[in-house]
Design an enzyme around this catalytic site. Structure first.
Site, PDB file in Angstrom:
ATOM      1  N   LEU A  98       0.807  -1.220   0.000  1.00  0.00           N
ATOM      2  CA  LEU A  98       0.000   0.000   0.000  1.00  0.00           C
ATOM      3  C   LEU A  98       0.841   1.272   0.000  1.00  0.00           C
ATOM      4  O   LEU A  98       0.327   2.373   0.198  1.00  0.00           O
ATOM      5  CB  LEU A  98      -0.957  -0.013   1.195  1.00  0.00           C
ATOM      6  CG  LEU A  98      -1.895  -1.231   1.222  1.00  0.00           C
ATOM      7  CD1 LEU A  98      -2.748  -1.222   2.472  1.00  0.00           C
ATOM      8  CD2 LEU A  98      -2.746  -1.309  -0.026  1.00  0.00           C
ATOM      9  N   HIS A 103       2.903   4.254  -1.658  1.00  0.00           N
ATOM     10  CA  HIS A 103       2.812   4.994  -2.917  1.00  0.00           C
ATOM     11  C   HIS A 103       4.135   4.978  -3.665  1.00  0.00           C
ATOM     12  O   HIS A 103       5.197   5.051  -3.062  1.00  0.00           O
ATOM     13  CB  HIS A 103       2.419   6.455  -2.652  1.00  0.00           C
ATOM     14  CG  HIS A 103       1.041   6.599  -2.136  1.00  0.00           C
ATOM     15  ND1 HIS A 103       0.752   6.532  -0.799  1.00  0.00           N
ATOM     16  CD2 HIS A 103      -0.134   6.794  -2.773  1.00  0.00           C
ATOM     17  CE1 HIS A 103      -0.549   6.681  -0.627  1.00  0.00           C
ATOM     18  NE2 HIS A 103      -1.112   6.841  -1.812  1.00  0.00           N
ATOM     19  N   MET A 140       8.964   5.222   4.451  1.00  0.00           N
ATOM     20  CA  MET A 140       9.076   3.805   4.087  1.00  0.00           C
ATOM     21  C   MET A 140      10.272   3.568   3.177  1.00  0.00           C
ATOM     22  O   MET A 140      10.934   2.530   3.267  1.00  0.00           O
ATOM     23  CB  MET A 140       7.782   3.302   3.438  1.00  0.00           C
ATOM     24  CG  MET A 140       6.586   3.331   4.376  1.00  0.00           C
ATOM     25  SD  MET A 140       6.878   2.604   6.010  1.00  0.00           S
ATOM     26  CE  MET A 140       7.336   0.941   5.589  1.00  0.00           C
ATOM     27  N   GLU A 141      10.569   4.523   2.312  1.00  0.00           N
ATOM     28  CA  GLU A 141      11.737   4.393   1.439  1.00  0.00           C
ATOM     29  C   GLU A 141      13.023   4.383   2.264  1.00  0.00           C
ATOM     30  O   GLU A 141      13.924   3.575   2.018  1.00  0.00           O
ATOM     31  CB  GLU A 141      11.756   5.514   0.401  1.00  0.00           C
ATOM     32  CG  GLU A 141      10.719   5.370  -0.693  1.00  0.00           C
ATOM     33  CD  GLU A 141       9.282   5.661  -0.271  1.00  0.00           C
ATOM     34  OE1 GLU A 141       8.361   5.354  -1.047  1.00  0.00           O
ATOM     35  OE2 GLU A 141       9.057   6.195   0.839  1.00  0.00           O
ATOM     36  N   ASP A 191      24.221 -10.818   4.487  1.00  0.00           N
ATOM     37  CA  ASP A 191      24.439 -11.819   3.438  1.00  0.00           C
ATOM     38  C   ASP A 191      25.919 -11.972   3.108  1.00  0.00           C
ATOM     39  O   ASP A 191      26.409 -13.089   2.950  1.00  0.00           O
ATOM     40  CB  ASP A 191      23.651 -11.436   2.185  1.00  0.00           C
ATOM     41  CG  ASP A 191      23.817 -12.449   1.070  1.00  0.00           C
ATOM     42  OD1 ASP A 191      23.608 -13.656   1.331  1.00  0.00           O
ATOM     43  OD2 ASP A 191      24.160 -12.041  -0.054  1.00  0.00           O
TER      44      ASP A 191
END
Length: 161
Positions: free
Chosen positions: A78, A80, A116-117, A131
């Site tokens: 959700l 954008h 969120m970015e 990793d």
């Protein structure tokens, strides 16, 4: 006058929805996220050894973080899709704690924030370090991923210091 907090991605009936930002005005926005990767002395030594790991591991993590910020809307349903003006990834080596501290900064001029970015960039940088170092330490810990700062938009400036 106080307002009751709500979950903005749920409608009145509790169904998920993408928040409608179409009516909002573009404003300058910035977000900074932080996190850390803690490892054992052996892995940290390999990571920081000149000509060995530091350049390659951290540069790979930096590129992965930038790509993650750019693809955030593909990963979080959700979220954008927005035009990023800047993504910056900084690392601080902490020999005393055998840790790499990560800071991800994102900027845009858009209708919604870049929290969120920044969080995604920080998370993917940490995962990439994990990793690339896991062969030397199976017990690496990714910790304290959090939003540290945001500014812009209706809610203004916020700090988590």
């Amino acid at each position: 006058m106080s307002t009751t907090p709500t979950l903005s991605h749920l409608d009145e009936s509790g169904q998920i929805r993408m928040v409608d930002v179409g009516h909002k005005t573009d404003t300058d926005r910035v977000a900074i996220a932080r996190g850390s990767v803690r490892m054992n002395a052996t892995a940290y030594g390999l990571l920081t050894q000149p000509g060995q790991g530091k350049g390659e591991v951290l540069n790979t993590a930096r590129v992965a973080a930038v790509l993650a910020a750019k693809r955030c809307a593909e990963l979080i349903p959700l979220c954008h899709s927005l035009p990023l003006a800047f993504v910056g990834i900084d690392f601080e080596l902490d020999e005393a704690a055998y840790s790499v501290h990560i800071r991800a900064t994102c900027r845009t001029q858009y209708k919604t924030g870049v929290e969120m970015e920044a969080m995604t960039a920080c998370s993917v940088a940490a995962l990439t370090i994990y990793d690339m170092c896991k062969a030397a330490d199976k017990g690496i810990v990714i910790e304290q991923i959090r939003l540290q700062y945001k500014a812009g938009g209706k809610s203004g400036e916020w700090r988590n210091d």
